[in-house]
Design an enzyme around this catalytic site. Structure first.
Site, PDB file in Angstrom:
ATOM      1  N   CYS A 140      46.754  50.312  87.131  1.00 23.81           N
ATOM      2  CA  CYS A 140      45.119  50.697  87.022  1.00 23.81           C
ATOM      3  C   CYS A 140      44.903  51.261  88.389  1.00 23.81           C
ATOM      4  O   CYS A 140      44.472  50.519  89.255  1.00 23.81           O
ATOM      5  CB  CYS A 140      44.196  49.745  86.588  1.00 23.81           C
ATOM      6  SG  CYS A 140      42.580  50.141  86.679  1.00 23.81           S
ATOM      7  N   CYS A 146      41.439  50.190  89.656  1.00 20.79           N
ATOM      8  CA  CYS A 146      41.470  48.700  90.115  1.00 20.79           C
ATOM      9  C   CYS A 146      42.227  48.693  91.380  1.00 20.79           C
ATOM     10  O   CYS A 146      41.569  47.834  92.003  1.00 20.79           O
ATOM     11  CB  CYS A 146      42.323  47.873  88.864  1.00 20.79           C
ATOM     12  SG  CYS A 146      41.667  48.312  87.411  1.00 20.79           S
ATOM     13  N   ASP A 147      43.098  49.272  91.421  1.00 21.41           N
ATOM     14  CA  ASP A 147      44.042  48.762  92.676  1.00 21.41           C
ATOM     15  C   ASP A 147      44.400  49.857  93.578  1.00 21.41           C
ATOM     16  O   ASP A 147      44.930  49.500  94.720  1.00 21.41           O
ATOM     17  CB  ASP A 147      45.364  48.328  92.203  1.00 21.41           C
ATOM     18  CG  ASP A 147      45.260  47.106  91.275  1.00 21.41           C
ATOM     19  OD1 ASP A 147      44.318  46.382  91.445  1.00 21.41           O
ATOM     20  OD2 ASP A 147      46.019  46.880  90.136  1.00 21.41           O
TER      21      ASP A 147
HETATM   22  C1  LIG Z   1      47.493  44.410  86.304  1.00 21.03           C
HETATM   23  C2  LIG Z   1      45.843  44.583  85.968  1.00 21.03           C
HETATM   24  C3  LIG Z   1      44.722  44.641  86.857  1.00 21.03           C
HETATM   25  C4  LIG Z   1      43.630  45.069  86.439  1.00 21.03           C
HETATM   26  N1  LIG Z   1      42.742  45.067  87.370  1.00 21.03           N
HETATM   27  C5  LIG Z   1      41.586  45.343  86.815  1.00 21.03           C
HETATM   28  C6  LIG Z   1      40.190  45.310  87.963  1.00 21.03           C
HETATM   29  O1  LIG Z   1      40.635  44.942  89.213  1.00 21.03           O
HETATM   30  N2  LIG Z   1      39.087  45.573  87.492  1.00 21.03           N
HETATM   31  C7  LIG Z   1      38.852  45.833  86.318  1.00 21.03           C
HETATM   32  O2  LIG Z   1      37.577  46.243  86.122  1.00 21.03           O
HETATM   33  N3  LIG Z   1      39.757  46.095  85.453  1.00 21.03           N
HETATM   34  C8  LIG Z   1      41.180  45.764  85.869  1.00 21.03           C
HETATM   35  N4  LIG Z   1      42.073  45.739  84.679  1.00 21.03           N
HETATM   36  C9  LIG Z   1      41.869  46.294  83.435  1.00 21.03           C
HETATM   37  C10 LIG Z   1      40.943  44.835  82.820  1.00 21.03           C
HETATM   38  O3  LIG Z   1      41.878  43.849  82.910  1.00 21.03           O
HETATM   39  C11 LIG Z   1      40.963  45.322  81.346  1.00 21.03           C
HETATM   40  O4  LIG Z   1      40.097  46.424  80.925  1.00 21.03           O
HETATM   41  C12 LIG Z   1      40.218  44.286  80.541  1.00 21.03           C
HETATM   42  O5  LIG Z   1      40.724  42.927  80.648  1.00 21.03           O
HETATM   43  C13 LIG Z   1      39.814  44.373  78.867  1.00 21.03           C
HETATM   44  O6  LIG Z   1      39.501  43.159  78.416  1.00 21.03           O
HETATM   45  P1  LIG Z   1      39.555  42.836  77.016  1.00 21.03           P
HETATM   46  O7  LIG Z   1      38.606  41.675  76.604  1.00 21.03           O
HETATM   47  O8  LIG Z   1      39.018  44.036  76.214  1.00 21.03           O
HETATM   48  O9  LIG Z   1      40.969  42.665  76.482  1.00 21.03           O
HETATM   49  P2  LIG Z   1      42.150  41.890  77.399  1.00 21.03           P
HETATM   50  O10 LIG Z   1      41.747  41.360  78.703  1.00 21.03           O
HETATM   51  O11 LIG Z   1      43.485  42.764  77.254  1.00 21.03           O
HETATM   52  O12 LIG Z   1      42.410  40.568  76.424  1.00 21.03           O
HETATM   53  C14 LIG Z   1      42.775  40.531  75.120  1.00 21.03           C
HETATM   54  C15 LIG Z   1      42.688  39.183  74.634  1.00 21.03           C
HETATM   55  O13 LIG Z   1      43.113  39.263  73.170  1.00 21.03           O
HETATM   56  C16 LIG Z   1      43.903  38.254  72.789  1.00 21.03           C
HETATM   57  N5  LIG Z   1      44.512  38.473  71.668  1.00 21.03           N
HETATM   58  C17 LIG Z   1      45.310  39.731  71.408  1.00 21.03           C
HETATM   59  N6  LIG Z   1      45.857  39.466  70.069  1.00 21.03           N
HETATM   60  C18 LIG Z   1      45.423  38.540  69.622  1.00 21.03           C
HETATM   61  C19 LIG Z   1      45.621  37.906  68.289  1.00 21.03           C
HETATM   62  N7  LIG Z   1      46.291  38.284  67.250  1.00 21.03           N
HETATM   63  N8  LIG Z   1      44.822  36.768  68.041  1.00 21.03           N
HETATM   64  C20 LIG Z   1      43.949  35.992  68.871  1.00 21.03           C
HETATM   65  N9  LIG Z   1      43.835  36.664  70.035  1.00 21.03           N
HETATM   66  C21 LIG Z   1      44.692  37.866  70.408  1.00 21.03           C
HETATM   67  C22 LIG Z   1      44.910  38.029  73.974  1.00 21.03           C
HETATM   68  O14 LIG Z   1      45.209  36.727  74.001  1.00 21.03           O
HETATM   69  C23 LIG Z   1      43.769  38.252  74.939  1.00 21.03           C
HETATM   70  O15 LIG Z   1      43.169  37.087  75.708  1.00 21.03           O
HETATM   71  C24 LIG Z   1      43.330  45.392  84.821  1.00 21.03           C
HETATM   72  C25 LIG Z   1      44.340  45.347  84.080  1.00 21.03           C
HETATM   73  C26 LIG Z   1      45.693  44.879  84.388  1.00 21.03           C
HETATM   74  C27 LIG Z   1      46.733  44.926  83.441  1.00 21.03           C
END
Ligand SMILES: Cc1cc2nc3c(=O)[nH]c(=O)nc-3n(C[C@H](O)[C@H](O)[C@H](O)COP(=O)(O)OP(=O)(O)OC[C@H]3O[C@@H](n4cnc5c(N)ncnc54)[C@H](O)[C@@H]3O)c2cc1C
Length: 317
Positions: A144, A147-148
């Site tokens: 990302c 982000c970084d």
């Molecule tokens: C390395 C990295 C760095 C990042 N840095 C930033 C940053 O600095 N700033 C920023 O704004 N964004 C950042 N992002 C992006 C950000 O992390 C994502 O946009 C955000 O986490 C998405 O949130 P979410 O809740 O949609 O899903 P996710 O964070 O992907 O969480 C998904 C959840 O669903 C659960 N899950 C999946 N399948 C199942 C299932 N079958 N049953 C039960 N649970 C399940 C997983 O265990 C997880 O807990 C970064 C991403 C990455 C990969």
């Protein structure tokens, strides 16, 4: 059966423990919906891979991903969210207004029933599949640029990929970094012509076609990469501060196939400006329904929206 009592139908089951899941939980709990949250295979979600979150509102000094998600969990617990460290492996979603949805988990196919479901299962970045890649995520390897990118100000970085996302990352980084190597596996770009034109115009972007990253250099943090150039069959070493992998994201929607409407890339389709899916009482939040923004703050926002949408739905029954 786990939690299964006769006539025990819940109001709100949240699938996922990233920013969208916890945000949904805090709002749903404060609406009195007694949410049950499944944390899934990656408790805390994608942010747990990052060392520094600098762009989330309200943290002027930045915060590491694990502490941030731990705070989110504590906040959800404070409002009595029930958190289960389980992964949902199957769902049966009702087509009826006010109908009951069933989610299954565990080896013995335990299940829970709920009128409301919030899907917050996020997405997974595609990896290159080479050694040290996973270990150095957050230590020079990123998925990302928004982000970084800032950590690599005035330094040399590389972006891997040839689609729209890769070119968007490249354009963003070209404004911050000294030089951006764009490494494209094929001998052409898949991205839209307009993005291609913009990238071609950038003086600090070097496009390398038919190029494959074969090795990551560095032990505690990324120091460089080795690139195999198919055309002349040579390997060259490039020293880098950051490597941005932009070869695609996969929404975590396998268990929802044939249960809910997905787009051609597997993202959950929601009604514009809302989190409403095609199934009554089922809402989607975060990266799982958002191909464009994929940020912690946008995920948390749509988690909030999902809880509000669910509360309205339950009140209308
Ligand atoms: C390395 C990295 C760095 C990042 N840095 C930033 C940053 O600095 N700033 C920023 O704004 N964004 C950042 N992002 C992006 C950000 O992390 C994502 O946009 C955000 O986490 C998405 O949130 P979410 O809740 O949609 O899903 P996710 O964070 O992907 O969480 C998904 C959840 O669903 C659960 N899950 C999946 N399948 C199942 C299932 N079958 N049953 C039960 N649970 C399940 C997983 O265990 C997880 O807990 C970064 C991403 C990455 C990969």
């Amino acid at each position: 059966m786990f939690f299964l009592k006769e006539n025990c139908i819940h109001n709100c089951i949240i699938i996922g423990s990233g920013p969208s899941g916890y945000s949904a939980a805090i709002y749903a709990a404060r609406y009195g919906l007694n949410p049950i949250l499944f944390s899934g295979p990656n408790p805390g979600g994608q942010l747990t891979y990052t060392n520094d979150i600098e762009n989330y509102l309200g943290f002027p000094e930045s915060i590491d991903g694990i502490s941030f998600m731990d705070n989110c969990k504590k906040q959800a617990l404070r409002f009595n969210t029930k958190i289960l460290n389980k992964t949902i492996n199957k769902v049966i979603l009702s087509n009826d207004i006010g109908g009951t949805h069933r989610v299954f988990f565990g080896k013995s196919q335990d299940y829970l029933d709920s009128i409301g479901i919030i899907i917050a299962t996020g997405s997974s970045s595609s990896f290159l599949g080479i050694k040290k890649e996973k270990e150095l995520v957050g230590l020079g390897i990123s998925f990302c640029a928004t982000c970084d990118g800032f950590f690599h100000k005035e330094k040399d970085v590389a972006v891997v990929g040839g689609g729209d996302s890769a070119l968007e990352e490249t354009l963003y980084l070209s404004k911050i970094c000294k030089k951006v190597y764009l490494l494209v596996r094929k001998n052409y770009l898949k991205a839209s012509k307009i993005l291609q034109k913009k990238v071609f115009e950038k003086k600090n972007v070097e496009i390398n076609f038919s190029s494959i990253v074969t090795e990551i250099i560095g032990n505690d943090f990324l120091e460089g990469i080795k690139i195999f150039e198919k055309k002349n069959k040579t390997i060259r070493t490039v020293l880098l501060s950051g490597l941005f992998v932009a070869i695609g994201h996969i929404p975590n929607t396998d268990i929802f196939k044939n249960q809910i409407n997905l787009d051609n890339k597997g993202y959950i389709i929601v009604k514009k400006g809302s989190t409403i899916t095609n199934k009554p009482g089922v809402f989607a939040a975060g990266d799982v329904m958002d191909i464009n923004y994929r940020q912690a703050i946008t995920s948390a926002s749509t988690g909030c929206m999902a809880a509000i949408d669910l509360d309205k739905y339950l009140s209308s029954l």
